[in-house]
Design a protein around this motif. Structure first.
Motif, short mmCIF file in Angstrom:
data_model
loop_
_atom_site.label_atom_id
_atom_site.label_comp_id
_atom_site.label_asym_id
_atom_site.label_seq_id
_atom_site.Cartn_x
_atom_site.Cartn_y
_atom_site.Cartn_z
N ARG A 140 -13.65 50.25 -3.16
CA ARG A 140 -13.24 51.63 -2.58
C ARG A 140 -13.44 51.59 -1.04
NH1 ARG A 140 -14.67 50.80 -7.39
NH2 ARG A 140 -13.72 52.24 -9.20
N PRO A 141 -12.56 51.44 -0.21
CA PRO A 141 -12.72 51.32 1.33
C PRO A 141 -13.32 52.56 1.90
CG PRO A 141 -10.69 50.46 0.55
CD PRO A 141 -11.25 51.04 -0.63
N GLY A 142 -12.91 53.79 1.32
CA GLY A 142 -13.53 54.99 1.76
C GLY A 142 -14.99 55.15 1.78
N LEU A 143 -15.49 54.69 0.53
CA LEU A 143 -16.82 54.57 0.35
C LEU A 143 -17.81 53.74 1.17
CD1 LEU A 143 -17.28 55.31 -3.64
CD2 LEU A 143 -17.43 57.00 -1.59
N LEU A 144 -16.95 52.53 1.34
CA LEU A 144 -17.41 51.43 1.91
C LEU A 144 -17.49 51.79 3.77
CD1 LEU A 144 -18.63 48.47 2.42
CD2 LEU A 144 -16.23 47.70 2.41
N GLY A 145 -16.63 52.38 4.07
CA GLY A 145 -16.64 52.81 5.69
C GLY A 145 -17.69 53.80 5.71
#
Length: 465
Positions: free
Chosen positions: A227-232
């Protein structure tokens, strides 16, 4: 049922159970605040070293980080109430150890480090279990407010603990502070023994995360990485924590350079008043409709306030800056916590939240380890009369004792603001609430409508990349 389509219903009386737990943890947090302040002052006054003061912060951080993967797995495997009971018991015994050493006249700095080490390890189990239990007890629309309530304990700790601990430290000594902390843990334990927690319903993500102990421990990272949004968002917070920790580790030495421990306590109490105001606002408001913008605004203000700490060594100005510094934290943390609680499947939240903490806080020991030596060996001599940096920063922050620390605050704050702005320019982070569905949808409302996307602003009109 999939992890991103549904979740457990909130049990009847769940909010009452949450309030009961919150009250116990509130008392415990206040007691821990007394001990944290008093032990920090004791170490600094005993040694006179900002580096040894920072070592205690490192000793707190390392076992906490090491225990987090284990804490995440056990939180999802065991009854979350039991995990919290074990956490409070271990932390209380650590404070009791320090009290016994002090009362027998044997307390040394390394004893403080031992007590801090074990208290930190046990406290690592508290946060993932508490956060995951909150997701099961509190309706989704109230998670922002619950996050604000959770931080009220920290706010009151910041407000009352420094003043109380400072007065007790001067009048009754460190032993009285430690014994009060032990009693506060007993209150938290009594509250936990009186309630029961619901179990999360199984989800597809939870089934996929099952396996060996280490497979489950690493699954939290797998969940976030997909989940790129959470990772970012997580990586931005890690960088902000690094910069903020450099400033935090030098705050007490900075103030003690120009005043006494009791005045430090009062200055911290002003900061606690700011944090209390922020938590009350967050508890009543719940945050903006787009919580990511609440995080952005709060973190930019926090960075600007950090810069202000270094501009002038004045107790009234430091107290005012401390107020605004801590006012922003509950807003940012409450908004962030609500995003994670609504986007992560309930039966994997223990593991996800533990890995989240591990990554977000993993570089903090480096900040603590660097801050003291860099300030004492580089910035202090460089900002003395005739120092190499005095012509550059002297017109801004002044020259002489304490101004080397001021330069560190100025640099860390400027970098903090720039890092926070990544939230605005990175589309996956900015749109995380839109691109990830909630684990418990509300009626027929779409994720875009819940996030306010029915009427996008000028920054949200671009196509998904």
């Amino acid at each position: 049922m999939t992890a991103d389509s549904a979740g457990p219903r909130k049990p009847a009386g769940g909010m009452r159970t949450f309030i009961a737990i919150w009250l116990g943890q509130f008392v415990s947090t206040l007691g821990s605040g007394l001990t944290s302040f008093a032990l920090g002052v004791w170490v600094y006054e005993t040694t006179g070293s900002a580096t040894l003061f920072a070592v205690n912060l490192v000793v707190w951080t390392l076992p906490h980080l090491a225990a987090l993967p284990v804490a995440g797995v056990l939180t999802d495997r065991w009854d979350r109430r039991l995990v919290m009971i074990l956490s409070d018991t271990g932390a209380g015994l650590s404070s009791l150890f320090a009290a016994v050493m002090l009362l027998t006249g044997e307390l040394e700095v390394w004893h403080v480090y031992v007590a801090t080490f074990f208290s930190s390890g046990f406290n690592a189990f508290q946060w993932p279990a508490y956060s995951a239990a909150t997701s099961l007890l509190v309706p989704k629309e109230h998670l922002g407010r619950a996050g604000g309530l959770t931080q009220i304990g920290e706010a009151v700790s910041q407000l009352a603990a420094p003043a109380i601990a400072g007065a007790l430290f001067v009048s009754a000594g460190l032993g009285a502070v430690l014994l009060i902390d032990v009693v506060s843990y007993l209150v938290a334990l009594a509250t936990l023994l009186a309630v029961r927690f619901p179990r999360p319903e199984p989800t597809a993500e939870g089934q996929a995360g099952r396996g060996s102990f280490w497979h489950e421990a690493l699954y939290g990272w797998t969940y976030i990485r997909r989940r790129p949004g959470l990772l970012g968002l997580l990586l931005v917070f890690a960088c902000l924590n690094f910069l903020g920790s450099i400033a935090y580790s030098l705050y007490t030495p900075l103030v003690l350079e120009i005043t006494t421990p009791d005045v430090l306590g009062y200055v911290n109490a002003v900061g606690g008043l700011g944090m209390l105001a922020g938590t009350l606002l967050m508890s009543a408001w719940g945050g903006p409709r787009r919580r990511i913008y609440g995080i952005l605004a709060a973190e930019v203000l926090l960075g600007l306030t950090t810069m202000m700490f270094g501009l002038r060594l004045s107790i009234p100005l430091i107290a005012l800056n401390n107020f605004w510094f801590l006012f922003t934290m509950p807003i940012s943390n409450g908004c962030s916590q609500a995003i994670w609680q609504t986007k992560v499947a309930p039966d994997v939240q223990g593991r996800v939240f533990s890995i989240r903490s591990l990554i977000a806080f993993s570089i903090i020991p480096i900040a603590y380890a660097l801050a003291g030596p860099l300030t004492e060996r580089v910035l202090k001599p460089s900002m003395a009369e005739g120092g190499t940096l005095a012509p550059i920063f002297g017109p801004i922050v002044g020259v002489g004792p304490g101004h080397g620390v001021g330069v560190m605050f100025l640099i860390a704050g400027a970098l903090y603001v720039l890092t926070a702005l990544v939230i605005l320019v990175h589309p996956r982070i900015r749109r995380v609430e839109v691109e990830l569905p909630d684990v418990v949808p509300d009626g027929d409302e779409t994720d875009a409508e819940r996030a306010g996307e029915c009427c996008p602003g000028p920054l949200e009109k671009e196509e998904r990349k």
